[in-house]
Design an enzyme around this catalytic site. Structure first.
Site, mmCIF file in Angstrom:
data_model
loop_
_atom_site.group_PDB
_atom_site.id
_atom_site.type_symbol
_atom_site.label_atom_id
_atom_site.label_comp_id
_atom_site.label_asym_id
_atom_site.label_seq_id
_atom_site.Cartn_x
_atom_site.Cartn_y
_atom_site.Cartn_z
ATOM 1 N N GLU A 255 21.924 18.808 -29.372
ATOM 2 C CA GLU A 255 23.156 18.638 -30.146
ATOM 3 C C GLU A 255 23.927 17.517 -29.460
ATOM 4 O O GLU A 255 24.520 17.725 -28.398
ATOM 5 C CB GLU A 255 23.980 19.939 -30.143
ATOM 6 N N CYS A 289 32.839 16.473 -30.945
ATOM 7 C CA CYS A 289 31.677 15.685 -31.372
ATOM 8 C C CYS A 289 31.823 15.290 -32.830
ATOM 9 O O CYS A 289 31.279 14.279 -33.261
ATOM 10 C CB CYS A 289 30.396 16.463 -31.149
HETATM 11 P P1 NAD Z 1 27.080 14.787 -20.884
HETATM 12 O O1 NAD Z 1 25.861 14.369 -21.598
HETATM 13 O O2 NAD Z 1 27.644 13.885 -19.859
HETATM 14 O O3 NAD Z 1 26.831 16.192 -20.132
HETATM 15 C C1 NAD Z 1 26.440 17.336 -20.822
HETATM 16 C C2 NAD Z 1 25.775 18.298 -19.855
HETATM 17 O O4 NAD Z 1 24.559 17.732 -19.375
HETATM 18 C C3 NAD Z 1 26.594 18.628 -18.617
HETATM 19 O O5 NAD Z 1 26.464 19.994 -18.333
HETATM 20 C C4 NAD Z 1 25.930 17.786 -17.538
HETATM 21 O O6 NAD Z 1 26.071 18.300 -16.229
HETATM 22 C C5 NAD Z 1 24.481 17.870 -17.970
HETATM 23 N N1 NAD Z 1 23.612 16.804 -17.465
HETATM 24 C C6 NAD Z 1 23.960 15.562 -17.033
HETATM 25 N N2 NAD Z 1 22.844 14.871 -16.667
HETATM 26 C C7 NAD Z 1 21.788 15.689 -16.899
HETATM 27 C C8 NAD Z 1 20.382 15.543 -16.761
HETATM 28 N N3 NAD Z 1 19.835 14.406 -16.305
HETATM 29 N N4 NAD Z 1 19.584 16.576 -17.094
HETATM 30 C C9 NAD Z 1 20.121 17.721 -17.588
HETATM 31 N N5 NAD Z 1 21.448 17.925 -17.742
HETATM 32 C C10 NAD Z 1 22.274 16.910 -17.397
HETATM 33 O O7 NAD Z 1 28.133 15.130 -22.000
HETATM 34 P P2 NAD Z 1 29.669 15.526 -21.821
HETATM 35 O O8 NAD Z 1 30.404 14.307 -21.370
HETATM 36 O O9 NAD Z 1 29.776 16.766 -21.010
HETATM 37 O O10 NAD Z 1 30.076 15.900 -23.317
HETATM 38 C C11 NAD Z 1 30.509 14.978 -24.257
HETATM 39 C C12 NAD Z 1 29.359 14.589 -25.176
HETATM 40 O O11 NAD Z 1 28.806 15.735 -25.795
HETATM 41 C C13 NAD Z 1 29.824 13.694 -26.318
HETATM 42 O O12 NAD Z 1 28.860 12.693 -26.534
HETATM 43 C C14 NAD Z 1 29.872 14.646 -27.500
HETATM 44 O O13 NAD Z 1 29.755 14.031 -28.743
HETATM 45 C C15 NAD Z 1 28.706 15.526 -27.201
HETATM 46 N N6 NAD Z 1 28.835 16.798 -27.912
HETATM 47 C C16 NAD Z 1 27.975 17.091 -28.941
HETATM 48 C C17 NAD Z 1 28.145 18.270 -29.655
HETATM 49 C C18 NAD Z 1 27.240 18.648 -30.799
HETATM 50 O O14 NAD Z 1 27.230 19.824 -31.164
HETATM 51 N N7 NAD Z 1 26.493 17.748 -31.409
HETATM 52 C C19 NAD Z 1 29.168 19.136 -29.330
HETATM 53 C C20 NAD Z 1 30.025 18.782 -28.286
HETATM 54 C C21 NAD Z 1 29.839 17.629 -27.583
#
Ligand code: NAD
Length: 524
Positions: A255, A289
């Site tokens: 997502e 998002c």
């Molecule tokens: P992010 O991708 O920076 O981090 C998300 C999660 O991934 C965190 O828990 C982080 O610690 C973890 N992570 C980071 N590197 C990783 C790796 N290499 N392997 C596994 N896990 C790892 O995102 P964010 O800044 O926390 O959230 C914002 C983003 O999320 C925005 O792009 C937003 O659009 C998206 N988002 C999407 C939805 C949806 O349902 N489509 C909902 C909410 C947010």
């Protein structure tokens, strides 16, 4: 978890040490973005701890999966009771780490989760019931499919809705009979730990394990041997997760981010559209998002729309004590917002409202309205994830549609018109996983409606029957209605099989004059 109340800014690393000692390497800190004060120091878990958590979750997976849907529902409804009993404390925890307003936390985090638990408790058993399938050519057989749990699900969640976006996959995975290891965002770890506490129970305490840490902990979870990863976060990290999961062919549900367009047609109810636009762009400080991140307004009503938007924006109350929008959550995200605005202005955009940080501690950024924007600017093509509203004039709805689809993203989208047929026609052609007509964002609040993205906004769905089945493995079963000594096509292959095959194929699929007439009638 150790809690400290000493004010400290995230950038001020020197003050993290106490009495000349370095902080232990295996901890990180979480801050209140409204004031930049430290909330807690949290353990950064490594691969070994992640594996232990997966082992504990796996230990209980068999017993949990053996429960009936009713029993699993009963457990989840108890969790909902616990959630409601500690609602105020949960809201405190969510707001402290995200900076969002309390009412927003109640509606978009607590209520959304309560509703989803209720939907699965009511409908989930039916969705996962074994289903019979017509046997077709195998008329003497019977066939059915059954949905089975996958085992242990790794859930990795972001900071913008730290409760909903952790709980939704967690409860869905549990309902489908799996156990879970949750890795909350390092920006909102205490919300993740609070979720773990909700599931603490004498008998079933280990069905949800929480592991805390940053990207390395998340990657360790992806590589830990879990049976599926449900990742919610940015496109950039989603690609890394998918690459890491590819090593062991671990399935992924992704997502990811969005750049959601709103098309405003000349016949739209402009009073409603402008209010909806302002809410869609600025709620949760634009950190959803599905925030509306780009606006395509028919030129005939462009000026009127912009004027109305400015009036609505001027009325937004932005303060820590119960305004309309809170602070932003994550300092690097605020920096992206500033970069996008600077890029747009350098290419000719005009700021009509906002455009800068509030002059106070914390991550406060004014709701910002921009015009004279186009697709050469990052503000119109990259995810901004902040309280910014770039509005572009288009000749007609078709141009709006073309520009809306000119994107690597495809999460949510909206079209605003008083012509229902036009609305449906545009909705059908918008390249997005979700579309709202004369509304925005809130389709997510319907737990029976599958939610997810197309293009680079994701793979798979949460919510609804499709979302529940994402956490299941479908097993196809075939059995004989009658037992015969052999099947006709087994060895030795009978000589008559070829002729019999042709005769029965003609009888079954060939077109007689009667069937041609029937077809003609059906299609005219
Ligand atoms: P992010 O991708 O920076 O981090 C998300 C999660 O991934 C965190 O828990 C982080 O610690 C973890 N992570 C980071 N590197 C990783 C790796 N290499 N392997 C596994 N896990 C790892 O995102 P964010 O800044 O926390 O959230 C914002 C983003 O999320 C925005 O792009 C937003 O659009 C998206 N988002 C999407 C939805 C949806 O349902 N489509 C909902 C909410 C947010």
């Amino acid at each position: 978890m150790s809690i400290t109340a000493e004010p400290r800014t995230p950038a001020d690393n020197s003050s993290v040490t106490t009495a000349g000692t370095q902080p232990p390497l295996n901890t990180f800190e979480t801050f209140d973005p409204r004031t930049n004060t430290l909330i807690a120091e949290i353990e950064e878990m490594g691969p070994e701890q992640v594996e232990q958590a997966v082992d504990r979750a796996r230990y209980l997976a068999g017993a949990w999966s053996a429960l009936t849907y009713k029993e699993r529902s009963r457990h989840l409804l108890h969790v909902r009771d616990r959630l409601l009993n500690s609602a105020e404390e949960l809201v405190d925890t969510i707001c402290a780490e995200t900076g969002k307003q309390r009412a927003e936390a109640v509606t978009t985090e607590l209520m959304a989760v309560c509703e989803t638990i209720g939907w699965y408790a009511k409908n989930g058993g039916q969705v996962l019931m074994p289903q019979s399938v017509a046997p077709g050519l195998m008329a003497h057989k019977k066939a059915w499919k059954r949905y089975e749990p996958l085992g242990v699900i790794g859930v990795i969640s972001p900071w913008n809705y730290p409760f909903t976006l952790s709980m939704t996959p967690v409860i869905t995975a549990l309902f489908a009979g799996n156990t879970v290891v949750l890795k909350p965002s390092e920006v909102t770890p205490t919300v993740g730990l609070a979720i773990g506490e909700l599931f603490e129970d004498e008998n079933w305490g280990d069905i949800v394990q929480v592991v805390t840490g940053g990207g390395a902990t998340g990657e360790a979870l992806v590589r830990s041997g879990v049976d599926k990863v449900c990742f919610t976060g940015s496109v950039r990290t989603g690609k890394r997760v998918m690459a890491a999961a590819a090593d062991s062919l671990t399935p992924v549900l992704l997502e990811l981010g969005g750049k959601d367009p709103m098309i405003v047609c000349a016949d739209a109810d402009l009073a409603r559209a402008s209010k909806g636009a302002v809410w869609g762009a600025f709620q949760n400080s634009g950190q959803t998002c599905m925030s509306v991140e780009r606006f395509y307004v028919e030129e005939a009503v462009f000026e009127d729309f912009v004027e109305r938007v400015l009036v609505e924006t001027a009325q937004i109350r932005q303060n820590a004590s119960g305004g309309d929008i809170g602070s932003m959550t994550f300092a690097p995200q605020l920096a992206i917002v500033e970069d996008h605005i600077a890029d747009a202005v350098s290419k000719g955009a005009r700021i009509l409202a906002g455009g800068k940080r509030l002059d106070q501690p914390g991550l406060w950024f004014e709701p910002t309205v921009l015009v004279d924007v186009d697709h050469t600017m990052s503000i119109m093509v990259e995810e901004t994830f902040g309280p910014v509203m770039p509005i572009m004039s288009v000749k007609d709805p078709e141009e709006g549609l073309r520009l809306a689809n000119d994107s690597i993203y495809g999460l949510n989208s909206s079209v605003w018109t008083s012509d229902q047929q036009l609305g449906i026609s545009i909705a059908n052609r918008l390249e997005a996983g979700n579309v709202c007509i004369n509304d925005c964002i809130v389709s997510y609040a319907i737990p029976g409606l599958p939610f997810g993205g197309v293009k680079q906004s994701g793979i798979g769905r949460v919510h609804g029957p499709e979302g529940l089945r994402e956490f299941s493995s479908v097993k196809s079963v075939m059995s004989s209605r009658v037992t015969t000594p052999r099947e006709m096509w087994w060895f030795p292959v009978p000589k008559a099989l070829e002729a019999l095959g042709i005769t029965s194929a003609r009888a079954r699929f060939g077109t007689t004059l009667a069937t041609r007439i029937k077809r003609f009638k059906r299609t005219t």
